[in-house]
Every structure is written in structure tokens, then in C-alpha cells.
Design a protein around this motif. Structure first.
Motif, short mmCIF file in Angstrom:
data_model
loop_
_atom_site.label_atom_id
_atom_site.label_comp_id
_atom_site.label_asym_id
_atom_site.label_seq_id
_atom_site.Cartn_x
_atom_site.Cartn_y
_atom_site.Cartn_z
N HIS A 77 19.05 81.69 43.49
CA HIS A 77 19.05 81.98 41.99
C HIS A 77 20.23 81.11 41.14
CE1 HIS A 77 16.28 84.51 43.25
NE2 HIS A 77 15.79 85.18 41.95
N GLU A 78 21.06 80.58 42.00
CA GLU A 78 22.22 79.74 41.54
C GLU A 78 22.57 78.56 42.46
OE1 GLU A 78 25.99 81.73 41.34
OE2 GLU A 78 25.13 83.35 42.39
N LYS A 79 23.41 77.75 41.85
CA LYS A 79 23.54 76.54 42.70
C LYS A 79 24.19 77.18 43.98
CE LYS A 79 25.94 74.52 39.64
NZ LYS A 79 26.75 73.43 38.82
N ASP A 80 25.12 77.96 44.15
CA ASP A 80 25.57 78.29 45.50
C ASP A 80 24.67 79.01 46.30
OD1 ASP A 80 28.28 77.41 44.59
OD2 ASP A 80 28.99 79.35 43.98
N GLY A 81 23.47 79.23 45.80
CA GLY A 81 22.54 79.89 46.54
C GLY A 81 22.13 79.12 47.70
N TYR A 82 22.14 77.72 47.62
CA TYR A 82 21.74 76.80 48.46
C TYR A 82 22.45 76.94 49.97
CZ TYR A 82 19.47 74.34 44.76
OH TYR A 82 18.70 73.96 43.53
N LEU A 83 23.74 77.57 49.89
CA LEU A 83 24.55 77.69 50.99
C LEU A 83 23.98 78.67 51.94
CD1 LEU A 83 28.09 77.81 49.31
CD2 LEU A 83 26.82 75.67 50.25
N HIS A 84 22.90 79.42 51.43
CA HIS A 84 22.37 80.55 52.21
C HIS A 84 21.49 79.90 53.27
CE1 HIS A 84 23.15 83.69 48.88
NE2 HIS A 84 24.15 83.48 49.72
N MET A 85 21.20 78.53 53.33
CA MET A 85 20.41 78.23 53.88
C MET A 85 20.88 78.15 55.52
SD MET A 85 17.66 76.50 52.65
CE MET A 85 17.21 74.48 52.69
N GLN A 86 22.03 78.30 55.51
CA GLN A 86 22.73 78.20 57.01
C GLN A 86 22.18 79.68 57.75
OE1 GLN A 86 26.89 78.96 57.23
NE2 GLN A 86 27.01 79.13 54.90
N TYR A 87 22.18 80.92 56.96
CA TYR A 87 21.93 81.93 57.59
C TYR A 87 20.39 81.93 58.15
CZ TYR A 87 26.19 83.11 55.43
OH TYR A 87 27.62 83.07 55.05
N GLY A 88 19.51 81.13 57.25
CA GLY A 88 18.00 81.06 57.71
C GLY A 88 17.90 80.38 58.94
N VAL A 89 19.00 79.18 58.85
CA VAL A 89 18.80 78.47 60.22
C VAL A 89 19.25 79.52 61.45
CG1 VAL A 89 19.93 76.45 61.57
CG2 VAL A 89 19.44 76.29 59.00
N LEU A 90 20.33 80.09 61.32
CA LEU A 90 20.57 81.02 62.24
C LEU A 90 19.51 82.17 62.81
CD1 LEU A 90 24.35 81.95 61.26
CD2 LEU A 90 23.58 80.36 63.11
N ALA A 91 18.99 82.45 61.88
CA ALA A 91 17.92 83.50 62.28
C ALA A 91 16.71 82.64 62.95
CB ALA A 91 17.22 83.89 60.84
N GLY A 92 16.39 81.38 62.38
CA GLY A 92 15.28 80.61 63.17
C GLY A 92 15.64 80.34 64.47
N ARG A 93 16.87 80.01 64.58
CA ARG A 93 17.48 79.50 65.95
C ARG A 93 17.31 80.66 67.10
NH1 ARG A 93 21.16 75.17 66.71
NH2 ARG A 93 22.24 76.43 68.29
#
Length: 570
Positions: A521-537
């Protein structure tokens, strides 16, 4: 103090003013200030008071309060409100089903000033008899209180990152010649952490324990500690800490033992031994050497849950797990067209500058009126801007998406002639969350069967440590996505991480593609991608099975082909 901290304090002020039944115009002034600051890009801490006062909707009085918050962490009116309100009453404001007016009623009419007494009132059925509540509201509050009680002392992984890394670094610096590492749930990247476990290999355990007791942010539980283990509390995040000390030659074996789940460590292998038994046979120079001795491929720490990894490790068939660098685009993002903080251009340019090839913009649909959901005219306006930006920013690509609300009957909330204008559609549930398993599952299955649904968004609607998701039949939902070719997102927001990683492997076995979506919902929100990667891994996700690890050209082709099939079915 950052803008988000100021906004949090202003929200608290607004809520407490409502609890104390203060002047409605004063309350509205703070509400408007919050809405204004949520859209502000510049850091308030870098602005002089006069500049803050000049912001539309702020003014001199609020600017003075903001300046004082930046200097002292609070301001007079907030301090006064907090002093006048019992701490337990303030905690009630976080309870699902309770707004400020109901909290005031509980406090003033029932003379309840803490959550423990409120829990007792719910369990005894007293609250339901109070005017304005009733049995249904009481049940909602009771479920929320029990959920909070069950999760006391736990923290989200993302919230512990800075604390865990700081403590690990402290140990490494204090004992430079002694290996030190985080283990346990944190090293396995569990989404919820109950106990922060660390290991130090040192020949003088007493020196390590004495050093820990000098750290102001740690509080030892002496009765639970021993000569080789320090147990206590990390006071700021409020989570338990457990530090083990072992001889240097035992470091690898102890790290293995303190990292893996019980199932991973104790499951019998083809050799008839468990990993734990192999580790006990001798001293090993590394974890890799222990796995090799057990005739296993090395298992990454995040996979050591005992779910599916050991048979694959025995056969040498462990997947090459997804990396952050594999992701080529970011889908499911919001802009100022709905409830985002930054404009479409700002979101696109920042996404491009982070090295991504494409952005999927998926603002809220018209049913989400509370989030500025897009009426059809606004959809057409946004599409026109996307087309202009795509010409200007090429080869970077913006895909036209929407986060379409799944209505109670499972339908999407736009007519077909509008649905087919989008490149892709993220279908999500946002309202009417109190559903039975059967109702929630049927609602999702109907949406999945819609030929225009491209991605299923946050399947259970959970908010970690804040709200349980609605119950669903995961197998039925995943099977339906496989049947209809619908991608499932892992919503990477650390509050969500939904789809739960425990269902990722089943989805992959059914051939379902996964998309790591930040729900930014803001530019810094892109940084959350890393947590999705961890969950996927943790679920065994690979780049090949991750939709947004595909190039912009591949994604565009996929969307085009899916739209063609949808129009034929419709």
C-alpha cells in the motif's frame, strides 16, 4: 520517530477521546489529521513546525503536538488521556468486536477495567445481558480474548528480526573467538516465534551468562536457568530467550539439535537411525557433515519441520528453493486510486528502481468503499494513466489489475464487460468474515470457478496474532485452483503470510502456481516480498513454480491467453 509512529499515537488519541466522549469536532480533527498524514511522503521529523502547520488539515495546534511527539514521544493531551484511562481499558480497544463506545460502556456501566474481568464476564454470560451487546457480540469478544490469551508472549518473525539479529551480533562481538548463532523457530523462519533460541560455543559458560546479565534489555529467569543455559525475557518485544552454551567442538551438533523440529530430528531414516542418533555418534565439523553421515542431502534450516523434506533428502531430490533474486515482478499492489499511500507513477517508478521488470496494480474494487474502492469511471481513468505510463516507462510494464471483492455468494463485484478490461484479477474476501468452514469454502470455490479470476488473494483472511482466519477446506480450494488454472498468492505482508506455508507443498503437488504478492500500500511495502519468499521456501517453493519469477513477456502472454479462454467460457 517515524511518520507511522506519529500516526499511531494520533489514532490512539482519537480513540481515547471517543472513549471519554469528548467533543465530536475535536475527534474529527484528529481523524482528518491521520488521513492527511497517511498520504504524506515526506518525513515529519525533517520538517520545521511551520511547515507541518502549513499541511492542509493540520494547522498550528496539531503541528505543535506533532513537534512535541517528535521531541518527547508524546504530547500533553495524549498523556492526560492515558493517565485518566486504566491500562486494561486501553488494551480492550484492540479486541475484535469492541469499538470505543462499547469499551466506554463496559468501563463505566460494568466497572470492568481489565481484560481478565471482561473474559470472566463473557464466560459467565454477563456481557450479553448488557444493553447494546447480546449473545453474538459476546461470543465474538470471547473468541478474540481467548485468541489473544493463547498468543500471549508470541511475536511475528518480522517483528523479531531486528531484536534477534542484534542479540546474535552482540554475542559475536563479545566473544569474537566463539561461534554464536540463532537457532530454533527463528532459524527455521516460522511465522510466529514463541522462544528466541541462541547458541554460543565457549569454554567458559559462566563468562557468557555474566555478560548476558549486563544487558539491560534482557531479564533472567534464574529458576529456569542452569550452568549451561540462560533463560529469561527479551523485555522490549516481550518474548522468551533461551541461550545454550556448549564446548566449541560440539557447536555443529548442538546447532542441529536446537534448530530442527522434534519430528525432523527423531524420524527414523532408511538406515534405521534418526538424525539425532547420527549426530550423537561423534563430533562433526559442520551440519553438512552430519547430514552426509546420515546419507541425506543437506536440508536448509527453514525446511527442517519433518513435513516432507526427509524422504526427498534421502533420495537426493530436495528442490532448489526460491530466492529473492528470482522474482521479476510485483503483483497485488495498491495506489492512491484506492487506499494506497503513493501514486500510481510513484509505485511504478519505485518498483522499476528496485530492479523489477513489471508491476501489477490491483487497487480495491467498488465494494470496498471503506478503502476507496474503484467505481467503473475510476477504473477507466486508471487504465488510461497506465497506458500513458507504459509508453513512458517502457520496457518496464504496468499490468492492469484489480483486487476484486468476493461477494457473499462468491461472485466478483464487477460486471463481465468491466472484468474483461483487466489484464488480471486478484479475487479476495474482505467482508462478512464470520463464516462456517462450509460457507467460506463454497464462497471461495465459486470465485475460483469464475473464468476471470486469475489469482486467489490471501485465502483465509488471517492477520497473525491479531485475527484468526476464517476456516476453509484447503484441499478443496487448492484442488479447485488446479482445476481452473487459478494462481494462489502467498500474501507476503508479515501480518498475513497467507497461503500458509504448510499448504504450499500440496499446492505444488497439484500443479498450482504460486505468486509472492506484497499487497503493498506504499513503496516500502515492496520490501515485504522477502517474507513471502521465506514462507514459500518453507513449503518447498521453487522459481519454476513461482508465477512472478517469470519475465514480463511471459506474464503478459499468460494473461492474454487466460483472458481469451475466459471470454470463450463467458
Amino acid at each position: 520517530m517515524e511518520n507511522k509512529d506519529i500516526i499511531r499515537l494520533l489514532r490512539l488519541t482519537t480513540t481515547l477521546l471517543e472513549v471519554h466522549n469528548e467533543n465530536v469536532f475535536k475527534i474529527r480533527g484528529y481523524q482528518n489529521a491521520v488521513a492527511t498524514l497517511e498520504r504524506l511522503n515526506e518525513p515529519l521529523k525533517n520538517m520545521p513546525q511551520e511547515e507541518i502547520a502549513a499541511i492542509n488539515g493540520i494547522g498550528k495546534s496539531l503541528a505543535a503536538n506533532i513537534r512535541e511527539m517528535l521531541d518527547t514521544g508524546s504530547f500533553p493531551q495524549l498523556r492526560e488521556l492515558v493517565e485518566q484511562t486504566p491500562e486494561g481499558v486501553i488494551r480492550m480497544l484492540d479486541i475484535k468486536g469492541l469499538g470505543p463506545k462499547k469499551v466506554r460502556q463496559i468501563w463505566q456501566e460494568m466497572e470492568i477495567v481489565d481484560t481478565e474481568a471482561l473474559l470472566e464476564a463473557c464466560e459467565q454470560g454477563t456481557l450479553a445481558k448488557v444493553k447494546g451487546f447480546g449473545a453474538k457480540t459476546q461470543e465474538t469478544i470471547l473468541a478474540s480474548l481467548r485468541f489473544t490469551q493463547a498468543n500471549k508472549g508470541k511475536a511475528r518473525y518480522a517483528d523479531l528480526e531486528s531484536y534477534g539479529e542484534a542479540l546474535e551480533k552482540e554475542l559475536q562481538q563479545a566473544f569474537k573467538d566463539a561461534p554464536a548463532a540463532i537457532a530454533g523457530e527463528y532459524r527455521r523462519r516460522l511465522e510466529i516465534i514463541e522462544n528466541l533460541v541462541l547458541l554460543v560455543a565457549h569454554s567458559n559458560p559462566k563468562a557468557v551468562i555474566n555478560h548476558l546479565n549486563t544487558l539491560e534489555y534482557l531479564e533472567q529467569h534464574k529458576a529456569a536457568s542452569g550452568p549451561f543455559v540462560w533463560r529469561g525475557l527479551y523485555t522490549e518485544p516481550g518474548v522468551k530467550v533461551e541461550l545454550h552454551i556448549c564446548p566449541p567442538e560440539q557447536f555443529s551438533c548442538m546447532l542441529l539439535k536446537l534448530t530442527g523440529s522434534t519430528t525432523h530430528l527423531q524420524a527414523k531414516l532408511k538406515s534405521g537411525k534418526s538424525l539425532l542418533e547420527v549426530a550423537a555418534e561423534k563430533q562433526y565439523e559442520s551440519e553438512e557433515a552430519i547430514y552426509k553421515a546420515a546419507e541425506l542431502s543437506f536440508v536448509a534450516p527453514e525446511l527442517r519441520e519433518g513435513f516432507f523434506e526427509l524422504p526427498l533428502a534421502e533420495e537426493g531430490k530436495l528442490p532448489t528453493l526460491l530466492e529473492n533474486s528470482d522474482l521479476k515482478g510485483s503483483l497485488h499492489n495498491h495506489s492512491t486510486y484506492s487506499d494506497g499511500k503513493h501514486s500510481l507513477r510513484e509505485m511504478a517508478e519505485h518498483c522499476r528502481d528496485l530492479g523489477y521488470e513489471y508491476l501489477g496494480i490491483s487497487d480495491h474494487s467498488k465494494t470496498a468503499f471503506y478503502a476507496g474502492g474503484l467505481e467503473i469511471e475510476r477504473v477507466l481513468e486508471q487504465h488510461k494513466e497506465i497506458e500513458q505510463l507504459n509508453q513512458e516507462l517502457a520496457p518496464f510494464k504496468i499490468f492492469k489489475g484489480i483486487e476484486s471483492d468476493i461477494l457473499p455468494d462468491g461472485a466478483l463485484d464487477y460486471p463481465e464487460d468491466i472484468l474483461k478490461r483487466f489484464d488480471f484479477i486478484v479475487a479476495s474476501i474482505h467482508g462478512n468474515l464470520n463464516m462456517s468452514l462450509e460457507k467460506a469454502t463454497e464462497r471461495l470455490l465459486t470465485a475460483i470457478a469464475n473464468p476471470y479470476t486469475t489469482i486467489l488473494g490471501h485465502p483465509t483472511g488471517r492477520l497473525l496474532l491479531r485475527r484468526e482466519g476464517y476456516p476453509i477446506d484447503h484441499r478443496a480450494v487448492i484442488d479447485a485452483c488446479a482445476e481452473h488454472g487459478v494462481i494462489i498468492e502467498i500474501n507476503a505482508n508479515p501480518w498475513r503470510l497467507d497461503l500458509d506455508w504448510r499448504w504450499v507443498q500440496y499446492a505444488l503437488e497439484q500443479g498450482v502456481l504460486i505468486s509472492i504478492n506484497p499487497d503493498a500500500h506504499e513503496k516500502d511495502g515492496y520490501l515485504h516480498m522477502q517474507y513471502g519468499v521465506l514462507a514459500g521456501r518453507k513449503g518447498g517453493l521453487t522459481a519454476e513454480q513461482t508465477f512472478n519469477a517469470r519475465s514480463a513477456k511471459e506474464v503478459e502472454q499468460y494473461f492474454l491467453q487466460r483472458k481469451e479462454r475466459a471470454e470463450k467460457k463467458a
